[in-house]
Each structure stands twice: as structure tokens, then as C-alpha cells.
Design an enzyme around this catalytic site. Sequence first.
Site, mmCIF file in Angstrom:
data_model
loop_
_atom_site.group_PDB
_atom_site.id
_atom_site.type_symbol
_atom_site.label_atom_id
_atom_site.label_comp_id
_atom_site.label_asym_id
_atom_site.label_seq_id
_atom_site.Cartn_x
_atom_site.Cartn_y
_atom_site.Cartn_z
ATOM 1 N N ARG A 13 0.767 -1.306 -0.055
ATOM 2 C CA ARG A 13 0.066 0.120 -0.022
ATOM 3 C C ARG A 13 1.059 1.285 0.046
ATOM 4 O O ARG A 13 0.448 2.259 -0.274
ATOM 5 C CB ARG A 13 -1.007 0.138 1.211
ATOM 6 C CG ARG A 13 -2.138 -0.868 1.163
ATOM 7 C CD ARG A 13 -2.879 -0.983 2.335
ATOM 8 N NE ARG A 13 -2.352 -2.035 3.185
ATOM 9 C CZ ARG A 13 -2.672 -2.313 4.271
ATOM 10 N NH1 ARG A 13 -3.780 -1.795 4.902
ATOM 11 N NH2 ARG A 13 -2.196 -3.238 5.112
ATOM 12 N N ASN A 21 0.559 1.731 7.017
ATOM 13 C CA ASN A 21 0.242 1.288 5.917
ATOM 14 C C ASN A 21 0.353 2.013 4.317
ATOM 15 O O ASN A 21 0.423 1.503 3.206
ATOM 16 C CB ASN A 21 -0.824 0.419 5.922
ATOM 17 C CG ASN A 21 -1.182 -0.465 7.246
ATOM 18 O OD1 ASN A 21 -0.048 -1.225 7.418
ATOM 19 N ND2 ASN A 21 -1.985 -0.191 7.933
HETATM 20 C C1 UD1 Z 1 -2.202 -6.523 12.147
HETATM 21 C C2 UD1 Z 1 -3.069 -7.355 12.899
HETATM 22 C C3 UD1 Z 1 -4.247 -6.571 13.345
HETATM 23 C C4 UD1 Z 1 -3.866 -5.202 14.074
HETATM 24 C C5 UD1 Z 1 -3.002 -4.432 13.140
HETATM 25 C C6 UD1 Z 1 -2.465 -3.343 13.863
HETATM 26 C C7 UD1 Z 1 -2.776 -9.694 12.443
HETATM 27 C C8 UD1 Z 1 -3.285 -10.872 12.009
HETATM 28 N N1 UD1 Z 1 -3.533 -8.492 12.356
HETATM 29 O O1 UD1 Z 1 -2.819 -6.457 10.917
HETATM 30 O O2 UD1 Z 1 -5.099 -7.147 14.521
HETATM 31 O O3 UD1 Z 1 -4.895 -4.345 14.445
HETATM 32 O O4 UD1 Z 1 -2.051 -5.397 12.635
HETATM 33 O O5 UD1 Z 1 -1.633 -2.495 13.014
HETATM 34 O O6 UD1 Z 1 -1.704 -9.870 13.184
HETATM 35 N N2 UD1 Z 1 4.530 -9.435 8.580
HETATM 36 C C9 UD1 Z 1 5.227 -10.284 8.354
HETATM 37 N N3 UD1 Z 1 4.895 -11.475 7.843
HETATM 38 C C10 UD1 Z 1 3.725 -11.788 7.366
HETATM 39 C C11 UD1 Z 1 2.838 -10.876 7.542
HETATM 40 C C12 UD1 Z 1 3.179 -9.598 7.960
HETATM 41 O O7 UD1 Z 1 6.591 -9.898 8.936
HETATM 42 O O8 UD1 Z 1 3.680 -12.918 6.465
HETATM 43 C C13 UD1 Z 1 4.457 -8.150 9.429
HETATM 44 C C14 UD1 Z 1 4.390 -6.740 8.512
HETATM 45 O O9 UD1 Z 1 5.685 -6.586 7.773
HETATM 46 C C15 UD1 Z 1 4.117 -5.926 9.562
HETATM 47 C C16 UD1 Z 1 3.195 -6.732 10.507
HETATM 48 O O10 UD1 Z 1 3.916 -8.008 10.372
HETATM 49 O O11 UD1 Z 1 5.236 -5.105 10.070
HETATM 50 C C17 UD1 Z 1 1.714 -6.604 10.512
HETATM 51 O O12 UD1 Z 1 1.462 -6.873 9.237
HETATM 52 P P1 UD1 Z 1 0.347 -6.005 8.447
HETATM 53 O O13 UD1 Z 1 0.129 -7.026 7.198
HETATM 54 O O14 UD1 Z 1 0.560 -4.778 8.201
HETATM 55 O O15 UD1 Z 1 -1.037 -6.596 9.437
HETATM 56 P P2 UD1 Z 1 -2.358 -5.678 9.550
HETATM 57 O O16 UD1 Z 1 -3.321 -6.163 8.531
HETATM 58 O O17 UD1 Z 1 -2.008 -4.299 9.711
HETATM 59 CA CA CA Z 2 0.036 -2.922 9.630
#
Ligand code: UD1
Ligand code: CA
Length: 451
Positions: free
Chosen positions: A18, A232
Amino acid sequence: MTQASALAIILAAGKGTRMKSDLPKVLHRLAGAPMLAHVLRAAQAAGIKRASLVVGPDMDEVGQAGLAVNPKLEIFIQPNQLGTADAVKAATPAFEGARGPVLVLYGDTPLLRAETLKAVLGELDAGADLVVIGFEAADPTGYGRLLFDEKGRLAGIREEKDASAAERALTLCNSGIMAFRSSEALAGLLSRIGNDNANGEYYLTDAVALARADGLQARIVLSNAEEVLGVNSRAELAVAEAVLQWRLRNAAMANGATLVAPETVFFSYDTAIGRDVTIEPNVTIGPGVTIDDGATIMSFCHLIASQIGPGATVGPFARLRPGAALAKNARVGNFVEIKNSQVAEGAKVNHLTYIGDARIGAKANIGAGTITCNYDGFAKHRTEIGAGAFIGSNSSLVAPVKIGDGAYIGSGSVITKDVPADALAVARPPQEERIGWAAKVRARRSRGKTK
Ligand code: UD1
Ligand code: CA
């Protein structure tokens, strides 16, 4: 103490699509430092000694940025972005067998304060097995919602895509920051998290309901919404920047600096400002700047990696580039650029000047329009200007060159050779006068004209 044995795992493997950027999301900067650096510093400031970072494949620069803040950072690669639980799993070697608690932080939640992390560790000390930082969202769109049982205890987290209409109406949200009292508990929970949800991802948030089913205690620590803002998009990056700038401005004012119009002054994460410093409107300060007590930065200045000594004045409209070091009571005035140069005590560089790769002695006076010609197209060369020297206006000092203490340079000179102390150097064509020349020319030209 809990924090000394604690491990922080920072998740940063997400692509951050995003952001619409070639740069990995967590390397986008806030107040001059990558988002990731802010998260690592918050963990350090909370006394958490060990940190691990989870990145995606081909994200070497993210690891490098992390190591720049914490050279002991352990880096793990999550091969495919299968969700936050899968990301934590990638760091298993870091927490397997670890004795202290494990905190999971997100690289895209950069405004988190050390105080809040300490509160989380405090809850673990007080008996919680799992702690989630929650916040009340004005607009909860996109966040996981916190679910509570009939006794008001944290029971689970529902991601928005999986939430019912009633759950979507809830406004108490998951910040993403989670802590586990023991690495065994974390490992046990992770092994049971599945991907049966709308995204088909392994959600770390599922750990809460699983922990409760095991009879473990889950608690929340409340924070304010801006502190756990998840970045994001570029718009959220700008919101985070604004929050951080106000923190830095308020800290500067609390320490005794006057900011005439704080909303127009931009600091970096590491700007160091003494007491009785005054900063006028519209000033931008990049990383690595120190401003000592009693200094004044006038309007429209741009400073990076520079030191401003006590009582010095800069600007208006001055640019200090990396390595500019002004000693006590030095003066740098309007339309002056200084790079990699020392300006000694009481020296004045007041107007329209470029000083690069130079040393200016105490109380020297650099006239308007002076230029140090430091670059010959291939290499940079130094200019040394002695104490008390006087450089006449519009002079060029062609480096390498030394002007001795107390020497005097005639205006408009192009100085290519060293000038001894207390000498006068004039290097410009001598002046010539032709008496009556202008009158004669005027008379000749007007003769041919008709009235
Ligand atoms: C996540 C939370 C959500 C919370 C929000 C707060 C989960 C499932 N959801 O959603 O409950 O309200 O953050 O901002 O945890 N990442 C990895 N590997 C992956 C996926 C993500 O390293 O496979 C890291 C991303 O780089 C990021 C963080 O985890 O730093 C959060 O991932 P993101 O996809 O932004 O989660 P949200 O949809 O924002
Ligand atoms: Ca996030």
C-alpha cells in the site's frame, strides 16, 4: 528484572504494497530515521536487551538498517508472507529455550513508546501469560477487534475480514503488539495456529483464544491511538510524522528552548537542543544536529549533521551541511552555506558565502560573497583561515590555500597562494581611471541625434 531477559521480535517481512514504493515499508523515514529504527530504539529504551528481526527474502537493506541501530540484532528470513504467526515462527531459533518473556513488535508501528513496553512487561511480572496492547480507535477500519468474555477478560482477537457486523462495530482494537510470558507458551501456541480465515493467513492474533482455552491469563494494556498507529500508506506516514514532530517540539520546549512557531520547525529523532536556544519559524533540522545553550537559529535555515556552539547565531536563510561546526558565539548570516568546516569562537561569516572543507580561526571576519573554491572537478581541497584574519568581500580562496593569522585580503581577490600572517594580499587587476572619458563619449553620441 524482566526486561533484561526479554526478547523483542520485530516483524518486517510484509511487502507494504500500500506504500506503492520500491523501498521496503519499514525503511520509510520518520523524523530522519527509518520506521524500523524507531521501533528498535523503543525496545532498547525499555531495557529490552535482545532483539530479532524478521524480514522477507531480498530485504538485505532492512537488515542493514536494523544492524545500524543494534549491532547484535539477530535477523531471520520468512520465505513466504503467510501471516504474522508464520513470521514469528521464522524467528524460532531466537526464542527456543530462551528464559525471559518474548515481545512481538511490528516494524510498521513506529510511534510506540518505551513506557508502554515497560507497562506490558509489568503485566507479565504481575502474572499475565499473554499481553496485548489495545487502543480505542476513532475509526477501527482495518484493525483486529478485541473480544472479551462475560467477566470482561480478554478472550480473543477478530480480524476485520472475519468479523461479524456486531464485532465490526467494536472500537477497542489490537495494536499488533503482543507479549508472551515464556517462550514455551509462545511455541506451544504457534504450533496450533491455523490459517482457516478470510485471508488464508496464519494470524498471530489467534494466540489469544488458544491461550484462554489453555487456561492461561490474557490481559490488555491500553495505549492511546496515535502511539500505535500502524503505517500502511503514505498518508499514514504523514500522520505519524506529525505526531512525532510534536513529541520532539514539546520535548525541546520542555527542556528550555523557545520555538516561536513550533508547528513550522522540523526536528530529527536525534536533535540535541540546549537551554535558552531560540528557534525562529520555518527551520528544518536533519539528523545529527546539536544546538548548544543560548544559540539562536533564525528563520528559514536548513541544518544537517552540524554542531552549533553556545551563543552562536545562524541565519536567517543559512544552510549548514554535514560537518559544519560553529564554536561559541560564532555568527553565520543570510545566504551562507557551510560544509565540513570549523568556524572558531567569535568568527563571523555573515553574508552570501560558501565555506567548504575549511577552518576559520577565532574572530576572523569573512566578507560578503567570499567563496572557498574547494573542488577542482576531481578532488576536494582545504582552506585554512587564521585567527583574526579579514577576508574582503567577493574574494575567492582557491584551495588548497592558507591565510595566516591576522592577514588581510583585499576585496575581489582571487587568492591562489598562501598568505603569511599579518600580510595584505590583493589579487585583482589594478584600477585605472581615464579622466573625462565618460563626458567625451556622451558628447560624441549625442551629436548625430536630431532634436
Ligand atoms: C495486524 C493485526 C491486526 C492489528 C494491526 C495493527 C494480525 C493478523 N493482524 O494487521 O489485528 O489491528 O496489525 O496495525 O496480526 N508481517 C510479516 N510477515 C507476514 C505478515 C506480516 O512480517 O507474513 C509483518 C508486516 O511487515 C508488519 C506486521 O507484520 O510489520 C503487520 O502486518 P500487516 O500486514 O501490516 O498486518 P495488519 O493487516 O495491519
Ligand atoms: Ca499494518
